[in-house]
Write a protein that holds these residues in place. Structure first.
Motif, mmCIF file in Angstrom:
data_model
loop_
_atom_site.group_PDB
_atom_site.id
_atom_site.type_symbol
_atom_site.label_atom_id
_atom_site.label_comp_id
_atom_site.label_asym_id
_atom_site.label_seq_id
_atom_site.Cartn_x
_atom_site.Cartn_y
_atom_site.Cartn_z
ATOM 1 N N HIS A 95 -7.022 0.758 -3.078
ATOM 2 C CA HIS A 95 -6.215 1.505 -2.122
ATOM 3 C C HIS A 95 -5.308 0.493 -1.419
ATOM 4 O O HIS A 95 -5.745 -0.252 -0.539
ATOM 5 N N GLY A 96 -4.043 0.483 -1.830
ATOM 6 C CA GLY A 96 -3.096 -0.535 -1.410
ATOM 7 C C GLY A 96 -2.442 -1.125 -2.639
ATOM 8 O O GLY A 96 -2.718 -0.716 -3.773
ATOM 9 N N ARG A 97 -1.596 -2.094 -2.442
ATOM 10 C CA ARG A 97 -0.851 -2.663 -3.562
ATOM 11 C C ARG A 97 -1.708 -3.652 -4.347
ATOM 12 O O ARG A 97 -2.389 -4.496 -3.775
ATOM 13 N N GLY A 154 -1.713 0.928 2.589
ATOM 14 C CA GLY A 154 -0.417 0.632 3.170
ATOM 15 C C GLY A 154 -0.031 -0.831 3.134
ATOM 16 O O GLY A 154 1.043 -1.199 3.618
ATOM 17 N N ALA A 155 -0.881 -1.684 2.569
ATOM 18 C CA ALA A 155 -0.597 -3.114 2.492
ATOM 19 C C ALA A 155 -1.096 -3.622 1.140
ATOM 20 O O ALA A 155 -1.413 -2.847 0.246
ATOM 21 N N THR A 156 -1.193 -4.935 0.994
ATOM 22 C CA THR A 156 -1.635 -5.514 -0.275
ATOM 23 C C THR A 156 -3.155 -5.600 -0.307
ATOM 24 O O THR A 156 -3.769 -6.237 0.557
ATOM 25 N N ALA A 157 -3.761 -4.948 -1.282
ATOM 26 C CA ALA A 157 -5.214 -4.995 -1.431
ATOM 27 C C ALA A 157 -5.649 -6.181 -2.284
ATOM 28 O O ALA A 157 -6.656 -6.825 -1.994
ATOM 29 N N LEU A 158 -4.905 -6.458 -3.353
ATOM 30 C CA LEU A 158 -5.207 -7.600 -4.221
ATOM 31 C C LEU A 158 -3.917 -8.348 -4.491
ATOM 32 O O LEU A 158 -2.963 -7.784 -5.017
ATOM 33 N N LYS A 159 -3.897 -9.618 -4.124
ATOM 34 C CA LYS A 159 -2.751 -10.475 -4.406
ATOM 35 C C LYS A 159 -3.233 -11.597 -5.306
ATOM 36 O O LYS A 159 -3.900 -12.530 -4.860
ATOM 37 N N ALA A 160 -2.907 -11.476 -6.594
ATOM 38 C CA ALA A 160 -3.379 -12.438 -7.589
ATOM 39 C C ALA A 160 -2.195 -12.962 -8.396
ATOM 40 O O ALA A 160 -2.250 -13.023 -9.625
ATOM 41 N N GLU A 161 -1.143 -13.332 -7.719
ATOM 42 C CA GLU A 161 0.045 -13.839 -8.412
ATOM 43 C C GLU A 161 -0.279 -15.148 -9.138
ATOM 44 O O GLU A 161 -0.951 -16.021 -8.592
ATOM 45 N N THR A 162 0.198 -15.239 -10.377
ATOM 46 C CA THR A 162 0.045 -16.428 -11.243
ATOM 47 C C THR A 162 -1.416 -16.805 -11.465
ATOM 48 O O THR A 162 -1.723 -17.959 -11.779
#
Length: 495
Positions: A245-247, A222-230
């Motif tokens: 499991h997540g965004r 229901g939320a961000t699991a991996l945030k690897a922008e740029t």
């Protein structure tokens, strides 16, 4: 700190420090040596964090020896506070139990190895580690803060468990539990079998080598699991068999080699499972992966090769601006076209043009024409009523110019109809004795083809229903000829 203030265990560590000799407090009993239960270890294997700090900052040295802190199986009480410390000694604390979160904010170390240790958390943002950082097999229920850290070689976090307690419970975290944002890793980021309960932050990081997340589990439903922008990767990013499991947000990621998610599962029901917009990737692999659960955003992405079966893609996709060179495996156009119809923005011409170009690059012109025909049909639903009617006529007759054989079939059918009808019911001549011999096929051709004159139409005058048939053939001939001309013009202009 005076030696008289040290415990027996601490004196062992201090004596081994000048030569970098290892000190092992383990008993040989695997269960008893598990640091998960290290809060029960006694004084014989307990070392204060303050003692370790004193050794690292200003400990004794021996001529001809390389000092180092190498301790296995100890319970470390109190605070290991190396904030802004500068130590040239390697720090190896394997299988240890930390009662408090180590603080290495802004520290500079030769090497840091915390493999198989249990820590409440780790505060090491902006730290500088000249060699390798090892968190292999660590169990850390609290946040691991490595944002802005610079690691001279590789970072190993394989088999580590972040954000989960020993009993499997998780505590809510208002911040990412694993933070590597804006970090610089001069070699590989090695994280196979990593388990993260919460958000994993890699935005703005730079990895000179490869990123390995094979068999990792990133869990933040229901939320961000991996945030690897740029994120910038020097070679490949491998996440084979990874479970997310997540965004998974990798917007703007740069990977010159493979972005390999073969057999990986991405699950984010009701949300975006994969956001890879504006990314630049050499090869994007989703081979043998199960169908994604959640939407996919590939807008403005630039990918050389996409290796994915159409069944992998979810119900909702966003493909506007996506460019690619090749699609694997090679499949007929009819198997790939349904994906373009799942575009959440509706009709997106660019998506059809890209698929057409991919087929043309491999010489499959028939598939390319099939895609362009599908594009016209999809575009037709966006037009007004009369335009849709005209489009239907072009589709039925010549397939918008991409099915020229269909036009020949229509002409032949009408020619046969007219020939048989007028051969059985020959029309009377307009002027007896002046008309040429009646020829049913050429009379029908005179009616059908507006720019052809064989002299038959003007010489004979059908009556009754046969006159209405002649009108029908004239009107149909005009429409068919106009439609054929428009379709052929469109087809030639695209070539």
């Amino acid at each position: 700190m005076e030696i008289t203030e040290l415990t027996a265990a601490e004196r062992l560590v201090r004596a081994a420090f000048p030569s970098g000799s290892p000190v092992d407090f383990r008993t040989g009993d695997e269960a008893a040596d598990d640091p998960e239960g290290g809060d029960g270890w006694g004084a014989e294997r307990t070392v204060r964090g303050e003692v370790l700090r004193a050794l690292l900052v200003g400990g004794p040295q021996e001529d001809g020896e390389v000092a180092g802190l190498r301790v296995t199986g100890a319970r470390i009480t109190g605070s290991l506070n190396l904030r802004y410390a500068d130590s040239l000694c390697p720090v190896v604390l394997i299988g240890c139990r930390f009662d408090q979160e180590p603080t290495l904010y802004g520290a500079q170390l030769r090497q840091l190895n915390l493999s198989d240790s249990v820590l409440p958390g780790l505060r090491a943002a902006t730290a500088r580690i000249d060699g390798v950082l090892r968190l292999t097999g660590c169990r850390i229920p609290g946040p691991v803060r490595l944002g802005g850290a610079k690691i001279g070689h590789a970072l190993f976090g394989d088999r580590a468990r972040i954000g989960v307690n020993a009993d499997g419970s998780t505590a809510p975290n208002e911040e990412p539990v694993l933070q590597l944002n804006h970090s610089v890793i001069e070699d590989d980021l090695w994280l196979p079998e990593l388990v993260v309960h919460g958000e994993f932050g890699l935005s703005g990081a730079s990895v000179a080598g490869q990123v390995r997340l094979d068999d990792a589990r990133l869990l933040n439903p229901g939320a961000t699991a991996l945030k690897a922008e740029t994120l910038t990767v020097g070679t490949d990013l491998h996440g084979m068999r990874m479970q997310v499991h997540g965004r998974m947000n990798v917007r703007g990621i740069r990977i010159p080699g493979q972005f390999n998610l073969a057999k990986a599962g991405l699950f984010n029901p009701g949300g975006v499972a994969l956001r890879a917009s504006s990314c630049t990737v050499g090869e994007f692999w989703l081979r043998e992966a199960p169908p994604m659960v959640g939407a996919v955003n590939l807008r403005r992405a630039q990918i050389d090769v996409i290796h994915a079966h159409p069944a992998v893609w979810p119900r909702d996709v966003q493909l506007d601006g996506l460019t690619y060179t090749a699609l694997l495996p090679h499949l007929p156009a009819r198997q790939r076209l349904p994906l373009l119809e799942r575009e959440t923005d509706g009709y997106v011409p660019h998506a059809y043009e890209q698929l057409t170009a991919a087929y043309r690059r491999i010489g499959d012109d028939d598939a390319a024409r099939t895609v362009l025909l599908a594009k016209q049909r999809r575009h037709r639903v966006t037009l007004s009523g009369y335009a849709r009617a005209w489009g239907h006529l072009q589709d039925v007759t010549v397939g918008y110019g991409f099915r020229p054989v269909r036009a020949a079939a229509w002409l032949l059918s009408l020619l046969l109809l007219g020939t048989l009808t007028y051969a059985l019911h020959q029309p009377a001549p307009l002027k007896a004795g002046e008309a040429p011999p009646f020829n049913a096929p050429f009379y029908t051709l005179d009616l059908l083809l507006p720019l052809v004159d064989f002299g038959q139409e003007k010489a004979f005058d059908p009556q009754g229903p046969y006159q209405w048939l002649s009108y029908l053939l004239i009107v149909t001939g005009w429409l068919l000829a106009t439609t054929i001309a428009a379709g052929i013009t469109r087809s030639v202009s695209r070539q």
